[in-house]
Design a protein around this motif. Structure first.
Motif, PDB file in Angstrom:
ATOM      1  N   GLY A  69      47.384  20.364   1.892  1.00  0.00           N
ATOM      2  CA  GLY A  69      48.412  19.445   1.424  1.00  0.00           C
ATOM      3  C   GLY A  69      47.834  18.324   0.576  1.00  0.00           C
ATOM      4  O   GLY A  69      46.660  17.950   0.706  1.00  0.00           O
ATOM      5  N   LYS A  70      48.651  17.755  -0.297  1.00  0.00           N
ATOM      6  CA  LYS A  70      48.211  16.704  -1.213  1.00  0.00           C
ATOM      7  C   LYS A  70      48.741  15.343  -0.769  1.00  0.00           C
ATOM      8  O   LYS A  70      49.678  15.245   0.011  1.00  0.00           O
ATOM      9  N   GLY A  71      48.132  14.295  -1.301  1.00  0.00           N
ATOM     10  CA  GLY A  71      48.577  12.947  -1.024  1.00  0.00           C
ATOM     11  C   GLY A  71      48.198  12.467   0.363  1.00  0.00           C
ATOM     12  O   GLY A  71      47.422  13.096   1.080  1.00  0.00           O
ATOM     13  N   VAL A  72      48.791  11.340   0.748  1.00  0.00           N
ATOM     14  CA  VAL A  72      48.480  10.729   2.044  1.00  0.00           C
ATOM     15  C   VAL A  72      48.910  11.629   3.194  1.00  0.00           C
ATOM     16  O   VAL A  72      48.175  11.828   4.161  1.00  0.00           O
ATOM     17  N   LYS A  73      50.131  12.213   3.076  1.00  0.00           N
ATOM     18  CA  LYS A  73      50.623  13.092   4.129  1.00  0.00           C
ATOM     19  C   LYS A  73      49.705  14.298   4.301  1.00  0.00           C
ATOM     20  O   LYS A  73      49.391  14.688   5.438  1.00  0.00           O
ATOM     21  N   GLY A  74      49.260  14.890   3.192  1.00  0.00           N
ATOM     22  CA  GLY A  74      48.364  16.043   3.268  1.00  0.00           C
ATOM     23  C   GLY A  74      47.047  15.693   3.922  1.00  0.00           C
ATOM     24  O   GLY A  74      46.509  16.460   4.728  1.00  0.00           O
ATOM     25  N   ALA A  75      46.513  14.510   3.587  1.00  0.00           N
ATOM     26  CA  ALA A  75      45.240  14.079   4.159  1.00  0.00           C
ATOM     27  C   ALA A  75      45.376  13.837   5.662  1.00  0.00           C
ATOM     28  O   ALA A  75      44.500  14.218   6.447  1.00  0.00           O
ATOM     29  N   LEU A  76      46.481  13.198   6.062  1.00  0.00           N
ATOM     30  CA  LEU A  76      46.696  12.937   7.488  1.00  0.00           C
ATOM     31  C   LEU A  76      46.866  14.238   8.265  1.00  0.00           C
ATOM     32  O   LEU A  76      46.331  14.391   9.368  1.00  0.00           O
ATOM     33  N   THR A  77      47.622  15.179   7.672  1.00  0.00           N
ATOM     34  CA  THR A  77      47.812  16.474   8.325  1.00  0.00           C
ATOM     35  C   THR A  77      46.485  17.202   8.476  1.00  0.00           C
ATOM     36  O   THR A  77      46.176  17.768   9.528  1.00  0.00           O
ATOM     37  N   ARG A  78      45.692  17.202   7.408  1.00  0.00           N
ATOM     38  CA  ARG A  78      44.388  17.874   7.440  1.00  0.00           C
ATOM     39  C   ARG A  78      43.493  17.285   8.530  1.00  0.00           C
ATOM     40  O   ARG A  78      42.857  18.027   9.301  1.00  0.00           O
ATOM     41  N   GLU A  79      43.415  15.964   8.614  1.00  0.00           N
ATOM     42  CA  GLU A  79      42.562  15.326   9.608  1.00  0.00           C
ATOM     43  C   GLU A  79      43.078  15.574  11.025  1.00  0.00           C
ATOM     44  O   GLU A  79      42.293  15.729  11.959  1.00  0.00           O
ATOM     45  N   PHE A  80      44.408  15.622  11.168  1.00  0.00           N
ATOM     46  CA  PHE A  80      44.974  15.908  12.488  1.00  0.00           C
ATOM     47  C   PHE A  80      44.544  17.282  12.967  1.00  0.00           C
ATOM     48  O   PHE A  80      44.103  17.444  14.113  1.00  0.00           O
ATOM     49  N   PHE A  81      44.660  18.285  12.091  1.00  0.00           N
ATOM     50  CA  PHE A  81      44.329  19.641  12.516  1.00  0.00           C
ATOM     51  C   PHE A  81      42.822  19.837  12.703  1.00  0.00           C
ATOM     52  O   PHE A  81      42.401  20.605  13.561  1.00  0.00           O
ATOM     53  N   LYS A  82      42.020  19.139  11.933  1.00  0.00           N
ATOM     54  CA  LYS A  82      40.584  19.173  12.187  1.00  0.00           C
ATOM     55  C   LYS A  82      40.287  18.567  13.554  1.00  0.00           C
ATOM     56  O   LYS A  82      39.474  19.066  14.322  1.00  0.00           O
ATOM     57  N   GLY A  83      40.982  17.464  13.850  1.00  0.00           N
ATOM     58  CA  GLY A  83      40.765  16.776  15.115  1.00  0.00           C
ATOM     59  C   GLY A  83      41.180  17.568  16.325  1.00  0.00           C
ATOM     60  O   GLY A  83      40.675  17.341  17.426  1.00  0.00           O
TER      61      GLY A  83
END
Length: 236
Positions: A69-83
């Motif tokens: 995903g792109k933008g702030v939402k994409g970054a937050l989603t990516r970090e959530f799933f990594k976490g």
């Protein structure tokens, strides 16, 4: 390892004290060796609560779109799933499915714990659906014997229903069933009837643990049908 420490030492205590999940049978998870936690799938937060209640790091397979995903939402989603220990996979089929299989096998061949949702996607209505045979393929193709522990998530669909963004303060449950062992079938990975039989045995154990109504169709097919109905209703 960084994300595992973050999850268990920071996020874990906060989530446990807030939601107070109840747990049964956690002693059924082996302390070492290759393990598959085969769970029903009621909510996206299943992958948050399940790793919190065992002492070993857990890796999950998740569709790659969660990581692109792109933008702030994409970054937050990516970090959530990594976490939450997610590993990106391509679910488009064919060669992509083989690549997904190899991703899971790398976890198992390293003697680690892999979390799998055999239904392939979240249940659209809290019922249990037919399992995909990818879990059986991983069991058969792993370099070492794999212990399968069925896991029933209870009530997580009420905390964060599909389409909701704000979680409700409801106490979830996690039940670990008796370990299953399929080493007697090693070397028969090309037998598609055996793969289906192994998958069905796992789903039967899950159904008994969770006490969910079982439907012998794929959850993805039901979700597609519901999406079409919603689209048609919106056009009227």
């Amino acid at each position: 390892m960084f994300y595992w420490i973050l999850r268990h030492l920071i996020a874990g205590p906060l989530l446990k004290s807030t939601f107070r999940p109840w747990v049964r049978g956690v002693e059924n998870v082996p302390a070492k060796g290759a393990v598959i936690l085969a769970s029903n799938h009621l909510s996206v937060i299943d992958s948050v609560f399940l790793p919190l209640v065992i002492d070993r790091p857990v890796s999950f397979l998740a569709k790659k779109e969660y990581f692109t995903g792109k933008g702030v939402k994409g970054a937050l989603t990516r970090e959530f799933f990594k976490g939450t220990g997610m590993l990106p996979i391509d679910r488009s089929g064919g060669a992509a499915s083989d690549a997904s299989l190899k991703t899971g096998l790398r976890v198992l061949n390293a003697g680690r714990v892999l979390g799998i949702y055999p239904e392939g996607t979240r249940s659209p209505d809290a019922r249990m659906y037919r399992g995909r045979t990818g879990i059986a393929r991983m069991i058969m193709e792993a370099d070492e014997n794999v212990t399968v522990v069925p896991v029933a998530m209870v009530g997580t669909e009420k905390i964060l229903p599909i389409g909701s963004k704000v979680p409700r303060l409801i106490r979830p449950g996690i039940i670990f069933g008796e370990p299953l062992e399929f080493s007697r079938f090693r070397g028969l990975k090309e037998d598609r009837f055996l793969l289906r039989s192994i998958t069905d045995e796992i789903m039967s154990e899950l159904s008994a643990l969770s006490d969910q109504e079982f439907r012998d169709v794929y959850a993805s097919s039901v979700r597609q049908q519901l999406d079409r109905q919603a689209l048609e209703s919106a056009k009227r």
